[in-house]
Motif scaffolding. Structure first.
Motif, PDB file in Angstrom:
ATOM      1  N   GLY A  60       0.797  -1.224   0.000  1.00 33.17           N
ATOM      2  CA  GLY A  60       0.000   0.000   0.000  1.00 33.17           C
ATOM      3  C   GLY A  60       0.828   1.272   0.000  1.00 33.17           C
ATOM      4  O   GLY A  60       0.264   2.371  -0.014  1.00 33.17           O
ATOM      5  N   ALA A  61       2.150   1.171   0.007  1.00 29.82           N
ATOM      6  CA  ALA A  61       3.003   2.361   0.039  1.00 29.82           C
ATOM      7  C   ALA A  61       3.068   3.072  -1.309  1.00 29.82           C
ATOM      8  O   ALA A  61       3.281   4.281  -1.361  1.00 29.82           O
ATOM      9  CB  ALA A  61       4.412   1.986   0.493  1.00 29.82           C
ATOM     10  N   LYS A  62       2.901   2.336  -2.410  1.00 28.79           N
ATOM     11  CA  LYS A  62       3.008   2.921  -3.743  1.00 28.79           C
ATOM     12  C   LYS A  62       1.631   3.248  -4.315  1.00 28.79           C
ATOM     13  O   LYS A  62       0.656   2.543  -4.065  1.00 28.79           O
ATOM     14  CB  LYS A  62       3.700   1.950  -4.692  1.00 28.79           C
ATOM     15  N   ALA A  63       1.594   4.290  -5.113  1.00 20.64           N
ATOM     16  CA  ALA A  63       0.358   4.679  -5.795  1.00 20.64           C
ATOM     17  C   ALA A  63       0.164   3.809  -7.040  1.00 20.64           C
ATOM     18  O   ALA A  63       1.118   3.228  -7.558  1.00 20.64           O
ATOM     19  CB  ALA A  63       0.426   6.151  -6.185  1.00 20.64           C
ATOM     20  N   PHE A  64      -1.087   3.733  -7.499  1.00 14.79           N
ATOM     21  CA  PHE A  64      -1.406   2.972  -8.704  1.00 14.79           C
ATOM     22  C   PHE A  64      -2.617   3.618  -9.373  1.00 14.79           C
ATOM     23  O   PHE A  64      -3.303   4.453  -8.792  1.00 14.79           O
ATOM     24  CB  PHE A  64      -1.663   1.491  -8.384  1.00 14.79           C
ATOM     25  N   TRP A  65      -2.856   3.233 -10.630  1.00 13.66           N
ATOM     26  CA  TRP A  65      -3.985   3.782 -11.396  1.00 13.66           C
ATOM     27  C   TRP A  65      -5.227   2.935 -11.167  1.00 13.66           C
ATOM     28  O   TRP A  65      -5.155   1.708 -11.160  1.00 13.66           O
ATOM     29  CB  TRP A  65      -3.638   3.837 -12.881  1.00 13.66           C
ATOM     30  N   PHE A  66      -6.362   3.597 -10.968  1.00 10.92           N
ATOM     31  CA  PHE A  66      -7.630   2.934 -10.655  1.00 10.92           C
ATOM     32  C   PHE A  66      -8.724   3.550 -11.525  1.00 10.92           C
ATOM     33  O   PHE A  66      -8.734   4.771 -11.728  1.00 10.92           O
ATOM     34  CB  PHE A  66      -7.946   3.141  -9.166  1.00 10.92           C
ATOM     35  N   PRO A  67      -9.650   2.752 -12.047  1.00  9.00           N
ATOM     36  CA  PRO A  67     -10.703   3.305 -12.920  1.00  9.00           C
ATOM     37  C   PRO A  67     -11.572   4.344 -12.202  1.00  9.00           C
ATOM     38  O   PRO A  67     -11.922   4.182 -11.041  1.00  9.00           O
ATOM     39  CB  PRO A  67     -11.547   2.078 -13.291  1.00  9.00           C
ATOM     40  N   ASP A  68     -11.912   5.390 -12.917  1.00 12.92           N
ATOM     41  CA  ASP A  68     -12.811   6.427 -12.405  1.00 12.92           C
ATOM     42  C   ASP A  68     -14.243   5.911 -12.468  1.00 12.92           C
ATOM     43  O   ASP A  68     -14.698   5.445 -13.510  1.00 12.92           O
ATOM     44  CB  ASP A  68     -12.664   7.688 -13.249  1.00 12.92           C
ATOM     45  N   ARG A  69     -14.968   5.994 -11.371  1.00 13.89           N
ATOM     46  CA  ARG A  69     -16.353   5.514 -11.309  1.00 13.89           C
ATOM     47  C   ARG A  69     -17.289   6.299 -12.227  1.00 13.89           C
ATOM     48  O   ARG A  69     -18.350   5.833 -12.579  1.00 13.89           O
ATOM     49  CB  ARG A  69     -16.889   5.577  -9.877  1.00 13.89           C
ATOM     50  N   LEU A  70     -16.896   7.508 -12.607  1.00 11.02           N
ATOM     51  CA  LEU A  70     -17.739   8.329 -13.477  1.00 11.02           C
ATOM     52  C   LEU A  70     -17.342   8.213 -14.944  1.00 11.02           C
ATOM     53  O   LEU A  70     -17.834   8.949 -15.782  1.00 11.02           O
ATOM     54  CB  LEU A  70     -17.691   9.788 -13.025  1.00 11.02           C
ATOM     55  N   GLY A  71     -16.424   7.300 -15.249  1.00  9.05           N
ATOM     56  CA  GLY A  71     -16.043   7.047 -16.631  1.00  9.05           C
ATOM     57  C   GLY A  71     -14.973   7.964 -17.187  1.00  9.05           C
ATOM     58  O   GLY A  71     -14.686   7.927 -18.375  1.00  9.05           O
ATOM     59  N   GLY A  72     -14.362   8.784 -16.346  1.00 11.60           N
ATOM     60  CA  GLY A  72     -13.288   9.669 -16.796  1.00 11.60           C
ATOM     61  C   GLY A  72     -11.975   8.914 -16.873  1.00 11.60           C
ATOM     62  O   GLY A  72     -11.934   7.679 -16.796  1.00 11.60           O
ATOM     63  N   PRO A  73     -10.879   9.652 -17.002  1.00  5.78           N
ATOM     64  CA  PRO A  73      -9.573   8.993 -17.036  1.00  5.78           C
ATOM     65  C   PRO A  73      -9.275   8.317 -15.697  1.00  5.78           C
ATOM     66  O   PRO A  73      -9.825   8.705 -14.663  1.00  5.78           O
ATOM     67  CB  PRO A  73      -8.596  10.134 -17.316  1.00  5.78           C
ATOM     68  N   ASN A  74      -8.420   7.315 -15.740  1.00  4.54           N
ATOM     69  CA  ASN A  74      -8.046   6.612 -14.512  1.00  4.54           C
ATOM     70  C   ASN A  74      -7.505   7.591 -13.474  1.00  4.54           C
ATOM     71  O   ASN A  74      -6.906   8.614 -13.817  1.00  4.54           O
ATOM     72  CB  ASN A  74      -7.005   5.538 -14.815  1.00  4.54           C
ATOM     73  N   LEU A  75      -7.710   7.249 -12.202  1.00  2.00           N
ATOM     74  CA  LEU A  75      -7.290   8.094 -11.087  1.00  2.00           C
ATOM     75  C   LEU A  75      -6.032   7.515 -10.447  1.00  2.00           C
ATOM     76  O   LEU A  75      -5.908   6.299 -10.304  1.00  2.00           O
ATOM     77  CB  LEU A  75      -8.395   8.141 -10.026  1.00  2.00           C
ATOM     78  N   LEU A  76      -5.122   8.381 -10.030  1.00  5.33           N
ATOM     79  CA  LEU A  76      -3.949   7.953  -9.286  1.00  5.33           C
ATOM     80  C   LEU A  76      -4.358   7.841  -7.826  1.00  5.33           C
ATOM     81  O   LEU A  76      -4.810   8.818  -7.223  1.00  5.33           O
ATOM     82  CB  LEU A  76      -2.802   8.960  -9.463  1.00  5.33           C
TER      83      LEU A  76
END
Length: 102
Positions: A60-76
């Motif tokens: 959990g120390a590193k960030a990763f890309w996750f899908p946006d629930r509203l359909g926008g670009p992936n979120l960090l």
């Protein structure tokens, strides 16, 4: 996710004035906010999730890309809390809280 919650940041700062309503302004233009929910997983999916958590994002120390629930670009994002899991019949209920980074 089987359930989903979103907590937007408290991003307004108020200053009292001698007369009239308080002044209000944005605290920052770049703020973090939380997403949380529960994912239902099979045994194989849960094992893959644990590998991802341990190896890919260093517990959990590193960030990763996750899908946006509203359909926008992936979120960090990064994990804000240690995920919690419980077994219900043959499926894992995995609760996660993510911090969405600017």
């Amino acid at each position: 996710m089987g359930s989903y919650q979103e907590t937007r940041p408290d991003n307004v700062i108020y200053s009292e004035v001698s007369i009239g309503p308080a002044k209000a302004r944005r605290r920052t233009t770049s703020n973090v906010w939380d997403q949380s929910g529960t994912m239902v997983m099979t045994y194989d999916q849960y094992r893959a999730f644990l590998r991802f958590l341990s190896i890919d994002v260093s517990d959990g120390a590193k960030a990763f890309w996750f899908p946006d629930r509203l359909g926008g670009p992936n979120l960090l994002v990064r994990f804000k809390e240690v995920p919690k899991a419980s077994l219900d019949a043959n499926l894992w209920q995995v609760s996660i809280t993510l911090e969405v980074l600017p």
